[in-house]
Motif scaffolding. Structure first.
Motif, PDB file in Angstrom:
ATOM      1  N   GLU A  93      -4.335  -6.594   6.915  1.00 26.96           N
ATOM      2  CA  GLU A  93      -5.732  -6.158   7.020  1.00 26.96           C
ATOM      3  C   GLU A  93      -6.641  -6.941   6.085  1.00 26.96           C
ATOM      4  OE1 GLU A  93      -5.127  -2.100   6.063  1.00 26.96           O
ATOM      5  OE2 GLU A  93      -4.693  -1.473   8.129  1.00 26.96           O
ATOM      6  N   ARG A  94      -6.206  -7.141   4.834  1.00 25.02           N
ATOM      7  CA  ARG A  94      -7.039  -7.854   3.868  1.00 25.02           C
ATOM      8  C   ARG A  94      -7.221  -9.319   4.254  1.00 25.02           C
ATOM      9  NH1 ARG A  94      -5.115  -4.076  -0.141  1.00 25.02           N
ATOM     10  NH2 ARG A  94      -3.150  -5.188  -0.434  1.00 25.02           N
ATOM     11  N   VAL A  95      -6.123  -9.958   4.655  1.00 23.49           N
ATOM     12  CA  VAL A  95      -6.209 -11.373   5.021  1.00 23.49           C
ATOM     13  C   VAL A  95      -7.172 -11.564   6.185  1.00 23.49           C
ATOM     14  CG1 VAL A  95      -4.917 -13.296   6.013  1.00 23.49           C
ATOM     15  CG2 VAL A  95      -3.927 -11.995   4.124  1.00 23.49           C
ATOM     16  N   ARG A  96      -7.087 -10.679   7.175  1.00 24.72           N
ATOM     17  CA  ARG A  96      -7.974 -10.814   8.326  1.00 24.72           C
ATOM     18  C   ARG A  96      -9.419 -10.454   7.962  1.00 24.72           C
ATOM     19  NH1 ARG A  96      -6.166 -11.048  13.767  1.00 24.72           N
ATOM     20  NH2 ARG A  96      -4.006 -11.786  13.808  1.00 24.72           N
ATOM     21  N   ARG A  97      -9.591  -9.460   7.113  1.00 23.91           N
ATOM     22  CA  ARG A  97     -10.942  -9.089   6.712  1.00 23.91           C
ATOM     23  C   ARG A  97     -11.620 -10.214   5.947  1.00 23.91           C
ATOM     24  NH1 ARG A  97      -9.711  -4.578   4.556  1.00 23.91           N
ATOM     25  NH2 ARG A  97      -9.992  -4.940   2.323  1.00 23.91           N
ATOM     26  N   ALA A  98     -10.831 -10.955   5.139  1.00 24.78           N
ATOM     27  CA  ALA A  98     -11.385 -12.053   4.352  1.00 24.78           C
ATOM     28  C   ALA A  98     -11.924 -13.171   5.231  1.00 24.78           C
ATOM     29  CB  ALA A  98     -10.326 -12.594   3.394  1.00 24.78           C
ATOM     30  N   SER A 263      11.185  -7.790   5.576  1.00 23.14           N
ATOM     31  CA  SER A 263      10.084  -6.818   5.616  1.00 23.14           C
ATOM     32  C   SER A 263       8.713  -7.468   5.690  1.00 23.14           C
ATOM     33  CB  SER A 263      10.127  -5.951   4.356  1.00 23.14           C
ATOM     34  OG  SER A 263       9.865  -6.748   3.194  1.00 23.14           O
ATOM     35  N   GLY A 264       8.620  -8.708   5.268  1.00 19.92           N
ATOM     36  CA  GLY A 264       7.312  -9.300   5.027  1.00 19.92           C
ATOM     37  C   GLY A 264       6.881  -9.005   3.600  1.00 19.92           C
ATOM     38  N   THR A 265       5.834  -9.670   3.151  1.00 22.94           N
ATOM     39  CA  THR A 265       5.341  -9.533   1.776  1.00 22.94           C
ATOM     40  C   THR A 265       5.028  -8.083   1.440  1.00 22.94           C
ATOM     41  OG1 THR A 265       4.348 -11.731   1.949  1.00 22.94           O
ATOM     42  CG2 THR A 265       3.612 -10.339   0.138  1.00 22.94           C
ATOM     43  N   ILE A 266       5.559  -7.606   0.317  1.00 16.39           N
ATOM     44  CA  ILE A 266       5.289  -6.232  -0.120  1.00 16.39           C
ATOM     45  C   ILE A 266       3.828  -6.158  -0.579  1.00 16.39           C
ATOM     46  CG2 ILE A 266       6.050  -4.331  -1.560  1.00 16.39           C
ATOM     47  CD1 ILE A 266       8.237  -5.549   0.263  1.00 16.39           C
ATOM     48  N   ALA A 267       3.086  -5.230  -0.005  1.00 19.24           N
ATOM     49  CA  ALA A 267       1.666  -5.087  -0.345  1.00 19.24           C
ATOM     50  C   ALA A 267       1.249  -3.630  -0.192  1.00 19.24           C
ATOM     51  CB  ALA A 267       0.804  -5.981   0.546  1.00 19.24           C
ATOM     52  N   ASN A 268       0.423  -3.162  -1.103  1.00 13.82           N
ATOM     53  CA  ASN A 268      -0.074  -1.787  -1.066  1.00 13.82           C
ATOM     54  C   ASN A 268      -1.585  -1.753  -0.891  1.00 13.82           C
ATOM     55  OD1 ASN A 268       2.198  -0.884  -3.751  1.00 13.82           O
ATOM     56  ND2 ASN A 268       2.572  -0.872  -1.547  1.00 13.82           N
ATOM     57  N   LEU A 278       0.799 -15.210  -3.687  1.00 15.09           N
ATOM     58  CA  LEU A 278      -0.480 -15.721  -4.164  1.00 15.09           C
ATOM     59  C   LEU A 278      -1.570 -15.601  -3.112  1.00 15.09           C
ATOM     60  CD1 LEU A 278       0.985 -18.766  -6.054  1.00 15.09           C
ATOM     61  CD2 LEU A 278      -0.388 -16.964  -7.108  1.00 15.09           C
ATOM     62  N   ALA A 279      -1.207 -15.719  -1.845  1.00 14.82           N
ATOM     63  CA  ALA A 279      -2.207 -15.586  -0.786  1.00 14.82           C
ATOM     64  C   ALA A 279      -2.869 -14.211  -0.825  1.00 14.82           C
ATOM     65  CB  ALA A 279      -1.570 -15.831   0.576  1.00 14.82           C
ATOM     66  N   GLU A 280      -2.058 -13.187  -1.125  1.00 17.14           N
ATOM     67  CA  GLU A 280      -2.589 -11.830  -1.241  1.00 17.14           C
ATOM     68  C   GLU A 280      -3.587 -11.729  -2.394  1.00 17.14           C
ATOM     69  OE1 GLU A 280      -2.668  -7.453  -0.879  1.00 17.14           O
ATOM     70  OE2 GLU A 280      -2.086  -9.056   0.490  1.00 17.14           O
ATOM     71  N   GLN A 281      -3.197 -12.257  -3.554  1.00 16.69           N
ATOM     72  CA  GLN A 281      -4.087 -12.218  -4.719  1.00 16.69           C
ATOM     73  C   GLN A 281      -5.370 -12.995  -4.458  1.00 16.69           C
ATOM     74  OE1 GLN A 281      -3.933 -10.500  -7.450  1.00 16.69           O
ATOM     75  NE2 GLN A 281      -5.749 -11.426  -8.385  1.00 16.69           N
ATOM     76  N   ARG A 282      -5.253 -14.136  -3.817  1.00 15.63           N
ATOM     77  CA  ARG A 282      -6.428 -14.946  -3.517  1.00 15.63           C
ATOM     78  C   ARG A 282      -7.351 -14.242  -2.508  1.00 15.63           C
ATOM     79  NH1 ARG A 282      -6.302 -20.520  -4.415  1.00 15.63           N
ATOM     80  NH2 ARG A 282      -7.095 -20.953  -2.319  1.00 15.63           N
ATOM     81  N   THR A 283      -6.752 -13.484  -1.603  1.00 14.47           N
ATOM     82  CA  THR A 283      -7.564 -12.731  -0.644  1.00 14.47           C
ATOM     83  C   THR A 283      -8.329 -11.622  -1.345  1.00 14.47           C
ATOM     84  OG1 THR A 283      -6.056 -13.210   1.184  1.00 14.47           O
ATOM     85  CG2 THR A 283      -7.474 -11.289   1.424  1.00 14.47           C
ATOM     86  N   VAL A 284      -7.656 -10.908  -2.258  1.00 16.71           N
ATOM     87  CA  VAL A 284      -8.327  -9.865  -3.037  1.00 16.71           C
ATOM     88  C   VAL A 284      -9.507 -10.456  -3.807  1.00 16.71           C
ATOM     89  CG1 VAL A 284      -8.068  -8.268  -4.987  1.00 16.71           C
ATOM     90  CG2 VAL A 284      -6.293  -8.393  -3.220  1.00 16.71           C
ATOM     91  N   GLU A 285      -9.304 -11.624  -4.400  1.00 17.89           N
ATOM     92  CA  GLU A 285     -10.379 -12.282  -5.158  1.00 17.89           C
ATOM     93  C   GLU A 285     -11.521 -12.704  -4.240  1.00 17.89           C
ATOM     94  OE1 GLU A 285      -7.327 -14.170  -8.520  1.00 17.89           O
ATOM     95  OE2 GLU A 285      -8.090 -15.395  -6.871  1.00 17.89           O
ATOM     96  N   THR A 286     -11.196 -13.174  -3.051  1.00 21.33           N
ATOM     97  CA  THR A 286     -12.234 -13.585  -2.097  1.00 21.33           C
ATOM     98  C   THR A 286     -13.087 -12.401  -1.668  1.00 21.33           C
ATOM     99  OG1 THR A 286     -10.878 -15.416  -1.276  1.00 21.33           O
ATOM    100  CG2 THR A 286     -12.636 -14.626   0.175  1.00 21.33           C
ATOM    101  N   LEU A 287     -12.434 -11.284  -1.369  1.00 19.28           N
ATOM    102  CA  LEU A 287     -13.166 -10.092  -0.947  1.00 19.28           C
ATOM    103  C   LEU A 287     -14.013  -9.528  -2.093  1.00 19.28           C
ATOM    104  CD1 LEU A 287     -10.359  -8.339   1.123  1.00 19.28           C
ATOM    105  CD2 LEU A 287     -12.454  -9.377   2.025  1.00 19.28           C
ATOM    106  N   ARG A 288     -13.519  -9.669  -3.311  1.00 24.98           N
ATOM    107  CA  ARG A 288     -14.216  -9.108  -4.479  1.00 24.98           C
ATOM    108  C   ARG A 288     -15.295 -10.039  -5.026  1.00 24.98           C
ATOM    109  NH1 ARG A 288     -10.124  -8.749  -8.788  1.00 24.98           N
ATOM    110  NH2 ARG A 288     -10.785 -10.931  -9.156  1.00 24.98           N
ATOM    111  N   ASP A 289     -14.966 -11.347  -5.102  1.00 24.76           N
ATOM    112  CA  ASP A 289     -15.845 -12.294  -5.785  1.00 24.76           C
ATOM    113  C   ASP A 289     -16.459 -13.354  -4.883  1.00 24.76           C
ATOM    114  OD1 ASP A 289     -14.966 -10.979  -8.133  1.00 24.76           O
ATOM    115  OD2 ASP A 289     -13.247 -12.338  -8.274  1.00 24.76           O
ATOM    116  N   GLY A 290     -16.033 -13.387  -3.629  1.00 23.88           N
ATOM    117  CA  GLY A 290     -16.563 -14.376  -2.709  1.00 23.88           C
ATOM    118  C   GLY A 290     -15.757 -15.655  -2.641  1.00 23.88           C
ATOM    119  N   LYS A 291     -14.791 -15.839  -3.581  1.00 22.03           N
ATOM    120  CA  LYS A 291     -13.933 -17.025  -3.554  1.00 22.03           C
ATOM    121  C   LYS A 291     -12.674 -16.755  -4.373  1.00 22.03           C
ATOM    122  CE  LYS A 291     -16.106 -19.278  -7.548  1.00 22.03           C
ATOM    123  NZ  LYS A 291     -16.757 -20.527  -8.029  1.00 22.03           N
TER     124      LYS A 291
END
Length: 326
Positions: A93-98, A263-268, A278-291
């Protein structure tokens, strides 16, 4: 019981039984030469391996030796099949939302999976060799299960009885190559090099109350360069349990003993527990900070992946790797 393979005896290693505290081990060659051979005849071989495991843990095993993690290959150095899922939908969900895309409704009822590389797995201390840092080197900390022979068309309830071992995998990804490959509409290839497996695979009974409803209910702990990176809960936000994933793979074909299902990457949903890639962390940063600000891995970086019990003891042994130029 805990099972591992030594880097000796040919491409498929030599099967050993490992003590619960990882201090000692004993060769199981009198029972089965390799883990694949054991899985091929699991119903008759497993009780004998269990008896050897009990002897080892109680100090009765003859020819037991001190365990050296650096001498371990992957428990299954090569497997007939590795199928990886993406069962943690907060990550999807986060990756697609980004990138401004919605998650198709089918993702919530039909598992997202792909055929992964199985011809060779890295050992738990083997380096990750990559040709270029520009490929976007990433770790992916996941849980996987290993099956015996699974008939085609099994239900999830039936599939659960075919899950014989549980382990961890660092499903290495080259993020810079993924967009171009997916744009072709034919899946991953160059973007998915060899993955690394945990030092041991364990039987589900070894997990006790941490294995409920065909899920592992413990945090996936990850470190990069010795610094804490995340501890996402494996039993939380997993849309499809392992019995559902195995049944999904077996819908139109039987599975051969020794099939790995990830299982795929563990994510909550709760991002406060950090990330497992790292892709997950970078997505969180993109959604929060724009990059994104967190870089992908570089040559010389180290990665550690582990799951511990309530006492802090490692269950599968840690995957500890360095990133090196091929």
């Amino acid at each position: 019981m805990k099972l591992a393979s030594l880097k000796e005896g040919g491409r498929d290693g030599t099967l050993i039984v490992v003590s619960r505290d990882f201090a000692r081990a004993v060769k199981a060659t009198g029972i089965a030469p390799t883990l694949q051979a054991a899985l091929d005849e699991w119903s008759t071989i497993a009780p004998r391996l269990n008896a050897l495991s009990e002897d080892l843990n109680e100090g009765r095993a003859q020819d037991a030796f001190d365990l050296d993690m650096t001498k371990l290959a992957a428990p299954l150095p090569r497997a007939y099949e590795f199928v990886d899922g993406s069962a943690y939908l907060p990550h999807v969900e986060r990756v697609r939302r980004a990138r401004g895309a919605e998650v198709p409704k089918s993702f919530y009822t039909d598992p997202l999976m792909y055929q992964a590389t199985s011809a060779g797995f890295l050992g738990p201390r083997d380096p990750v060799l990559v040709s270029s840092e520009e490929f976007g080197i990433d770790l992916e900390a996941e849980v996987l299960v290993i099956t015996d022979d699974v008939p085609m068309g099994v239900t999830p309830a039936q599939a659960a009885s075919h899950i014989q071992l549980v382990g961890l995998v660092n499903d290495v990804s080259l993020r810079g190559l993924i967009p171009g490959e997916l744009a072709k509409g034919f899946g991953f290839l160059q973007s998915k090099p060899r993955s690394a497996l945990s030092p041991v695979f364990v039987t589900p009974d070894e997990l006790g109350e941490a294995w409920i409803d065909d899920k592992l209910h413990l945090p996936m702990r990850t470190w990069i360069n010795g610094t804490w990176f995340g501890e996402a809960e494996c039993g939380v936000d997993m849309q499809f349990d392992f019995s559902q994933l195995v049944a999904h793979v077996a819908k139109t074909r039987p599975l051969t003993a020794g099939t790995l299902v990830g299982s795929g990457t563990i994510a909550n949903e709760d991002t406060g527990k950090g990330a497992s890639c790292l892709a997950e962390q970078r997505t969180v940063e993109t959604l929060r900070d724009g990059k994104p600000t967190t870089p992908f891995l570089s040559f010389g970086n180290t990665v550690k992946i582990d799951v511990t019990d309530a006492t802090g003891a490692s269950i599968f042994g840690a995957i500890e790797q360095s990133i090196q130029k091929a």
